[in-house]
Design an enzyme around this catalytic site. Sequence first.
Site, PDB file in Angstrom:
ATOM      1  N   SER A 173      90.856  31.650   6.043  1.00  0.00           N
ATOM      2  CA  SER A 173      89.826  32.543   5.531  1.00  0.00           C
ATOM      3  C   SER A 173      88.415  32.204   6.094  1.00  0.00           C
ATOM      4  O   SER A 173      87.446  33.100   6.104  1.00  0.00           O
ATOM      5  CB  SER A 173      89.596  32.070   3.902  1.00  0.00           C
ATOM      6  OG  SER A 173      89.369  30.705   3.672  1.00  0.00           O
ATOM      7  N   ASP A 421      81.832  27.031  -4.510  1.00  0.00           N
ATOM      8  CA  ASP A 421      82.641  27.093  -3.411  1.00  0.00           C
ATOM      9  C   ASP A 421      81.823  26.398  -2.068  1.00  0.00           C
ATOM     10  O   ASP A 421      80.819  27.139  -1.803  1.00  0.00           O
ATOM     11  CB  ASP A 421      82.821  28.456  -2.876  1.00  0.00           C
ATOM     12  CG  ASP A 421      83.401  28.585  -1.598  1.00  0.00           C
ATOM     13  OD1 ASP A 421      83.712  27.845  -0.780  1.00  0.00           O
ATOM     14  OD2 ASP A 421      83.979  30.056  -1.342  1.00  0.00           O
ATOM     15  N   HIS A 424      83.383  28.039   2.309  1.00  0.00           N
ATOM     16  CA  HIS A 424      83.127  29.090   3.071  1.00  0.00           C
ATOM     17  C   HIS A 424      81.383  29.298   3.205  1.00  0.00           C
ATOM     18  O   HIS A 424      81.048  28.324   2.712  1.00  0.00           O
ATOM     19  CB  HIS A 424      83.503  30.376   2.151  1.00  0.00           C
ATOM     20  CG  HIS A 424      84.978  30.286   1.904  1.00  0.00           C
ATOM     21  ND1 HIS A 424      85.782  29.838   0.842  1.00  0.00           N
ATOM     22  CD2 HIS A 424      86.321  30.720   2.852  1.00  0.00           C
ATOM     23  CE1 HIS A 424      86.879  29.777   0.901  1.00  0.00           C
ATOM     24  NE2 HIS A 424      87.324  30.269   2.230  1.00  0.00           N
TER      25      HIS A 424
END
Length: 445
Positions: A173, A421, A424
Amino acid sequence: MFSVVKTSTTQPKGGRDGAAGRGITIKEAKMKVANTHQIVLAGTSLGVRNTFHSIVAILTTLVVVTTVCLRQDGGHLPPKINASGSNSSSSSSSSKCDLFYGKWVFDNESYPLYKEKECTFMSDQLACAKFGRKDLSYQNWRWQPHHCDLTRFNATALLERLRNKRLVFVGDSLIRGQWVSMVCLVDSVLPKTLKSMHSTANGSLNIFKAKEYNASIEHYWSPLLVESNSDDPVNHRVPERTVRVKAIEKHARYWTDADFLVFNTYLWWRRPVMNVLWGSFGDPDGVYKGVEMLRVYEMALRTWSDWLEVHVNRNKTQLFFVSMSPTHERAEEWGAAKGNNCYSETEMIAEEGYWGKGSDPKMMHMVENVLDDLKARGLNVQMLNITQLSEYRKEGHPSIYRKQWDALTQEQIANPNSYADCIHWCLPGVPDVWNELLYAYIFHQ
């Protein structure tokens, strides 16, 4: 200390040692060569000593001409990489340029390179402003190498280079975020009717198409590169991660004929032991064994590298490997309160050479060794060493400002740190710089 510079000026067009700064043009340099040549011819009667000095003058002038010509050809030095994750002593030499050794410069005139709302294919996982982030300064930082300038990204020039070609990002990702960034970087120069997005391979392969150029920018989901039980692009969260370290053809057939291949694999290996399968998934005779992670990582990389050596067309395909993307999940590592993470962070880390515990030098060196072995066998894979420069950017993650795929519990809502998060990256943001580095190599390699 690491230098964080704030300025609102745009990036200079040429390198700081460019021809304009030297006060000499190519035409003037050529005239000097001609004049020096005449001096040698006229001075033969003056003896060997004058001739020797004249030859030295010719060689010196030729060096000047060559330097001026090279620097006016694009205005930038070709990139030199140090993939070790540490600053090498050679980086301090003005005659060499390590694109990955530098500083972040605040630039709110040239950056961001695109607008979040205007990117047709922006991901909700990375659209931090859309999901409530108010401080947007993370969008305005430009990476400045110490001894040269990073080539300014030109979407039209890239698309022209990609005409009738495939640029494929392969991995997890994080490299998917880099793919989204690249799509957003070129999206604005394409009319709505001349671009498209579609998926194939059960959703594992996403293809952005620039129709006028017959160019595609793609992402293939393969978080461990080799086959694993995490290969489903949607349902890949499993309690026990298992890899088939000798099996890669299932994935590789989708990128065999690509013209530019950009790989990564790191995040999904972060556990002390991995399950290794000899045999096929679902085969009752398959043999499973728990193996120390670094050893499994090496086996998978060797399978990947062997496949490249045999199948890649060396006259066609440029190969890249993106080093590990750092995480910022432990605030005590940069001097903040223990138990916190990237949540509510709005400034970067100012300590030069900062290296968090989430980045594993042993894994990075393993990649280096595999790439060195490939190079010895005649196949060059260029490492894009984004780790150190990204380590400073603790404020660049989505934190809580992203789409939540699962409903939050009351406990999570009461403690935002628990679901932030810090892996990312917001877009526009840090992955855009990764693509500027990739762009530099595509055009200078």
